[in-house]
Design an enzyme around this catalytic site. Sequence first.
Site, PDB file in Angstrom:
ATOM      1  N   SER A 278      43.407  45.485  33.518  1.00  0.00           N
ATOM      2  CA  SER A 278      42.940  46.174  34.724  1.00  0.00           C
ATOM      3  C   SER A 278      42.953  47.695  34.603  1.00  0.00           C
ATOM      4  O   SER A 278      42.311  48.381  35.396  1.00  0.00           O
ATOM      5  CB  SER A 278      43.780  45.762  35.932  1.00  0.00           C
ATOM      6  OG  SER A 278      45.088  46.292  35.841  1.00  0.00           O
TER       7      SER A 278
ATOM      8  N   LYS B  34      48.781  50.586  38.840  1.00  0.00           N
ATOM      9  CA  LYS B  34      47.445  51.067  39.212  1.00  0.00           C
ATOM     10  C   LYS B  34      47.497  52.582  39.341  1.00  0.00           C
ATOM     11  O   LYS B  34      48.545  53.213  39.240  1.00  0.00           O
ATOM     12  CB  LYS B  34      46.981  50.468  40.543  1.00  0.00           C
ATOM     13  CG  LYS B  34      46.981  48.956  40.617  1.00  0.00           C
ATOM     14  CD  LYS B  34      45.900  48.304  39.778  1.00  0.00           C
ATOM     15  CE  LYS B  34      45.964  46.784  39.894  1.00  0.00           C
ATOM     16  NZ  LYS B  34      45.032  46.111  38.951  1.00  0.00           N
TER      17      LYS B  34
END
Length: 208
Positions: free
Chosen positions: A48, A103
Site C-alpha cells: 500500500s 499510511k
Amino acid sequence: MKPIPLQRRPRGKKPLWREYAEALAVALVLALVIRTFVVQAFKIPSESMLETLLVGDHLLASKFAYGIKLPFTDTYLYKGDEPARGDIIIFRYPNDPSVDYIKRIIGVPGDVIEVRDKQLYRNGQPVRESYIRHTDPTGREPLRDNYAPVTVPPGKYFVMGDNRDNSLDSRFWGFVDKSAIKAKAWRIYWSWGGLDDIRWSRIGKKLL
C-alpha cells in the site's frame, strides 16, 4: 599495645547464573523502556505504500516524535510536534485496534479533502505529490478515484497510502484519531525480498 583490627568476612561472590540473570533483567528493562518511549521496529507486509516502502522493508519509528505519555494515560511526560501533512505514521487500525497500519497523513484537522479523477485536492487546491504511484491510471472507481469533499474533524487525521490504486485508507474507513497514532516512521534499517535479495541501497534510508 596496638588494637587488633577487626577482620571483615569476605563477601561471597555471586553465582555465575545470578550475574547472567541480573544482566538479562537489566537488558529486558532497557529494551522495554526503549520500545515504549523511544523507537519501535516495524515490518512492511503489504504494497500500500509503494514505492516509498517495499514489502520486506524493516523500519524504525520514533515514538517520541509526537510526545511521550505515561503508560495507560493521556498525561504527557513530553509533548512533541503535532502530526503534520506528509508524515508517515504507524497507527492502530480504526476497525481493529489490535492491528497496526502505516499510511501518510494527507489532511490535518480543518483541512477539506477531495479526490477528483485520482487527483487529490486539499482546501480546494490540487496537491502535487511526487511520491504517489498509480497502477490503474484509466480505472474509475467510487471512493478510490472520486471522493466527495470532507472536512477533517478536530483531533482526527485523513491518511492515504502512496500506492493510491491499491490502498485501503481513509477513503474507505474514515479518519484516524490522534490517540491512535503510535509513532512516526523514521528510517529503514533492513530491507530484503528474500534470502538472495538483500536491498543494500535501502538500508539506512531516511523516510520522507
